[in-house]
Design a protein around this motif. Structure first.
Motif, PDB file in Angstrom:
ATOM      1  N   TYR A   1       0.833  -1.207   0.000  1.00  0.00           N
ATOM      2  CA  TYR A   1       0.000   0.000   0.000  1.00  0.00           C
ATOM      3  C   TYR A   1       0.868   1.258   0.000  1.00  0.00           C
ATOM      4  O   TYR A   1       0.656   2.193  -0.789  1.00  0.00           O
ATOM      5  N   ALA A   2       1.851   1.295   0.887  1.00  0.00           N
ATOM      6  CA  ALA A   2       2.734   2.463   0.977  1.00  0.00           C
ATOM      7  C   ALA A   2       3.528   2.651  -0.309  1.00  0.00           C
ATOM      8  O   ALA A   2       3.661   3.776  -0.807  1.00  0.00           O
ATOM      9  N   LEU A   3       4.055   1.564  -0.864  1.00  0.00           N
ATOM     10  CA  LEU A   3       4.812   1.669  -2.123  1.00  0.00           C
ATOM     11  C   LEU A   3       3.921   2.162  -3.259  1.00  0.00           C
ATOM     12  O   LEU A   3       4.348   2.978  -4.085  1.00  0.00           O
ATOM     13  N   ALA A   4       2.681   1.699  -3.301  1.00  0.00           N
ATOM     14  CA  ALA A   4       1.740   2.165  -4.324  1.00  0.00           C
ATOM     15  C   ALA A   4       1.470   3.661  -4.161  1.00  0.00           C
ATOM     16  O   ALA A   4       1.427   4.405  -5.151  1.00  0.00           O
ATOM     17  N   ASN A   5       1.298   4.114  -2.929  1.00  0.00           N
ATOM     18  CA  ASN A   5       1.057   5.538  -2.688  1.00  0.00           C
ATOM     19  C   ASN A   5       2.264   6.379  -3.088  1.00  0.00           C
ATOM     20  O   ASN A   5       2.115   7.431  -3.722  1.00  0.00           O
ATOM     21  N   ILE A   6       3.448   5.929  -2.741  1.00  0.00           N
ATOM     22  CA  ILE A   6       4.666   6.673  -3.087  1.00  0.00           C
ATOM     23  C   ILE A   6       4.820   6.746  -4.608  1.00  0.00           C
ATOM     24  O   ILE A   6       5.129   7.803  -5.153  1.00  0.00           O
ATOM     25  N   ALA A   7       4.574   5.628  -5.285  1.00  0.00           N
ATOM     26  CA  ALA A   7       4.707   5.602  -6.743  1.00  0.00           C
ATOM     27  C   ALA A   7       3.663   6.477  -7.421  1.00  0.00           C
ATOM     28  O   ALA A   7       3.908   7.016  -8.504  1.00  0.00           O
ATOM     29  N   SER A   8       2.509   6.645  -6.785  1.00  0.00           N
ATOM     30  CA  SER A   8       1.417   7.399  -7.418  1.00  0.00           C
ATOM     31  C   SER A   8       1.508   8.895  -7.215  1.00  0.00           C
ATOM     32  O   SER A   8       0.872   9.654  -7.940  1.00  0.00           O
ATOM     33  N   VAL A   9       2.298   9.353  -6.265  1.00  0.00           N
ATOM     34  CA  VAL A   9       2.288  10.773  -5.911  1.00  0.00           C
ATOM     35  C   VAL A   9       3.004  11.648  -6.937  1.00  0.00           C
ATOM     36  O   VAL A   9       2.620  12.793  -7.149  1.00  0.00           O
ATOM     37  N   SER A  10       4.035  11.111  -7.588  1.00  0.00           N
ATOM     38  CA  SER A  10       4.778  11.919  -8.555  1.00  0.00           C
ATOM     39  C   SER A  10       5.696  11.023  -9.380  1.00  0.00           C
ATOM     40  O   SER A  10       5.948   9.871  -9.022  1.00  0.00           O
TER      41      SER A  10
END
Length: 160
Positions: free
Chosen positions: A49-58
């Motif tokens: 979940y955290a990796l997906a969020n980091i990848a999606s932010v920019s």
């Protein structure tokens, strides 16, 4: 360790916090926990979940996920059978976000994601959300990777 992983996952809900997770070395920590066979399914869910969020932010977030070696761990977790929770969904989302950025689709292909994405897409046990993110990732590969369509067809994701 579970509490730390959960906290990292929770703070990445806010895109402004993703830079802080990067600054404290969060990606290597999350990647190691995702790879660790001793990690609980809940921990793996939060890591993905955290990796997906980091990848999606920019684009920088997606590039950091690639540069810090998370893509192979995401693919391995997506390909792991069986797996409980939402780990596969978040792994597929992270790969889709990486594939959306310049050069990301080719990186995802080179890392061997297409067979894992195809398998998860065809798996009757995969959630609709997982299948949706797998489809998005494959579509981005077709759109952005050199020979992406040929690779996706060769993997059996779509009829030739």
């Amino acid at each position: 360790m579970v509490a730390t992983i959960e906290r990292l996952g929770l703070i990445t809900k806010e895109s402004a916090n993703c830079a802080e997770v990067l600054a404290v070395g969060g990606i290597p920590f999350l990647t190691a926990a995702l790879r660790d066979v001793a990690s609980s399914d809940d921990s793996k869910d939060w890591c993905a979940y955290a990796l997906a969020n980091i990848a999606s932010v920019s684009a920088a977030g997606a590039a950091a996920v690639v540069a810090m070696g998370a893509v192979p761990a995401l693919i391995a977790s997506l390909d792991r059978d069986p797996i409980a929770g939402k780990t596969k969904l978040w792994c597929a989302k992270a790969l889709a976000e990486v594939a959306a950025e310049a050069g990301g689709a080719s990186t995802v292909v080179a890392a061997g994601a297409v067979p894992a994405l195809t398998a998860a897409l065809r798996d009757v046990a995969s959630s609709d959300g997982t299948k949706s993110w797998c489809s998005r990732t494959l579509a981005r590969i077709v759109e952005k990777a050199a020979d992406g369509a040929a690779v996706v067809v060769a993997a059996g994701a779509v009829p030739a």
